[in-house]
Design an enzyme around this catalytic site. Sequence first.
Site, PDB file in Angstrom:
ATOM      1  N   ASP A   6      45.850   7.873  34.459  1.00  0.00           N
ATOM      2  CA  ASP A   6      44.553   6.936  35.062  1.00  0.00           C
ATOM      3  C   ASP A   6      43.129   6.953  34.655  1.00  0.00           C
ATOM      4  O   ASP A   6      42.567   6.180  34.746  1.00  0.00           O
ATOM      5  CB  ASP A   6      44.937   7.832  35.842  1.00  0.00           C
ATOM      6  CG  ASP A   6      43.977   8.899  37.493  1.00  0.00           C
ATOM      7  OD1 ASP A   6      43.235   9.828  36.199  1.00  0.00           O
ATOM      8  OD2 ASP A   6      44.160   8.385  38.202  1.00  0.00           O
ATOM      9  N   SER A   7      42.987   7.580  33.335  1.00  0.00           N
ATOM     10  CA  SER A   7      42.088   7.384  32.233  1.00  0.00           C
ATOM     11  C   SER A   7      41.511   5.971  32.055  1.00  0.00           C
ATOM     12  O   SER A   7      40.808   5.914  31.746  1.00  0.00           O
ATOM     13  CB  SER A   7      41.162   9.182  31.737  1.00  0.00           C
ATOM     14  OG  SER A   7      42.243   9.008  30.921  1.00  0.00           O
TER      15      SER A   7
ATOM     16  N   LYS B 283      52.271  13.838  36.971  1.00  0.00           N
ATOM     17  CA  LYS B 283      50.914  14.783  37.629  1.00  0.00           C
ATOM     18  C   LYS B 283      50.193  14.171  38.667  1.00  0.00           C
ATOM     19  O   LYS B 283      49.363  12.857  38.964  1.00  0.00           O
ATOM     20  CB  LYS B 283      49.921  14.856  36.537  1.00  0.00           C
ATOM     21  CG  LYS B 283      48.551  14.978  37.064  1.00  0.00           C
ATOM     22  CD  LYS B 283      47.910  16.036  35.640  1.00  0.00           C
ATOM     23  CE  LYS B 283      46.816  14.433  35.323  1.00  0.00           C
ATOM     24  NZ  LYS B 283      46.008  14.392  36.524  1.00  0.00           N
TER      25      LYS B 283
ATOM     26  N   GLU C 210      40.286  21.275  35.917  1.00  0.00           N
ATOM     27  CA  GLU C 210      39.332  20.060  35.281  1.00  0.00           C
ATOM     28  C   GLU C 210      37.828  20.700  36.336  1.00  0.00           C
ATOM     29  O   GLU C 210      37.790  20.731  36.454  1.00  0.00           O
ATOM     30  CB  GLU C 210      39.397  19.033  35.568  1.00  0.00           C
ATOM     31  CG  GLU C 210      38.367  17.998  34.728  1.00  0.00           C
ATOM     32  CD  GLU C 210      38.555  16.794  35.260  1.00  0.00           C
ATOM     33  OE1 GLU C 210      39.573  15.992  35.252  1.00  0.00           O
ATOM     34  OE2 GLU C 210      37.868  15.708  34.418  1.00  0.00           O
TER      35      GLU C 210
HETATM   36  O1  KIV Z   1      43.670  10.707  33.691  1.00  0.00           O
HETATM   37  C1  KIV Z   1      43.793  11.443  32.504  1.00  0.00           C
HETATM   38  O2  KIV Z   1      43.276  11.262  31.422  1.00  0.00           O
HETATM   39  C2  KIV Z   1      43.629  12.533  33.461  1.00  0.00           C
HETATM   40  C3  KIV Z   1      43.868  13.946  32.168  1.00  0.00           C
HETATM   41  C4  KIV Z   1      41.803  14.184  31.862  1.00  0.00           C
HETATM   42  C5  KIV Z   1      43.924  15.628  32.240  1.00  0.00           C
HETATM   43  O3  KIV Z   1      43.677  12.744  34.388  1.00  0.00           O
END
Ligand code: KIV
Length: 265
Positions: free
Chosen positions: A45-46, A113, A182
Amino acid sequence: MNKITITEIQKRKREGRKITMLTAYDFPFAQIVDEAGIDMILIGDSLGVVVQGNDSTLSVTMDEMLYHTRIVSRAVEHALVVGDMPFMSFQPGVEDAVRNACRFLQAGASAVKLEGGGAVADRIRALARMDIPVMGHIGLTPQSIHRMGGYKVQGREPEMAGRILADAKAVEEAGAFAVVLEGIPMELGRKITKALSIPTIGIGGGPHCDGQVLVLHDLLGLFDRFHPTFVKTYANLKSQALDAIKRYKEEVETGKFPSEKESYK
Ligand code: KIV
């Protein structure tokens, strides 16, 4: 190359072989990451920050995540595809978590995730019971930005470190197949990695984690709004793209492009 499964990911920890993971959001980059032999590809979700240009991940929707999951899944032949459950897709309760995780699997992901520790153990347990492989994510959890007061390292104080260790154990006990650590001190990363039998995947979690994950746009130098300490930039694609586009502009303006070579006779 064979398709990577969660069994293979877990075997790596037992054998002491490091696990690699990167984000991808579109077809060409997912193809490149897969071709490079990366074990797991996360549609993170980044994308709300590095693709959409928002300040946080909170506004990313399920529909947006599914759109990118379909695109990435089409490109990937080898890596394990993990869909990142966005804000509001699992926080309301177990029912939402199960329904939305199923949508990720229908879109082509092989696992999901979700952020949180003990507080979301019931959701992790419900997904695992439905045979939906789930990866935990603890420590600095970007969806909790308002509680944390910004993107800050978590677990420097012994009390908070203890809570993060307890979260790690809760996530494992609930049935997660792996967990992202993280933004925590590397000593805590080492301690959690030793305490768990499931693999830990670090992003600012130090070198002792069983694997590492980075945001692709950070690694490739495509995103320069901020630079967390844990990011290593392996290329500077932004400046290469800028050079190429400037050359194109100049050649169009001076009549150098298109030449006869790029024209039909
Ligand atoms: O959203 C994302 O890219 C993440 C990673 C940084 C682990 O959760």
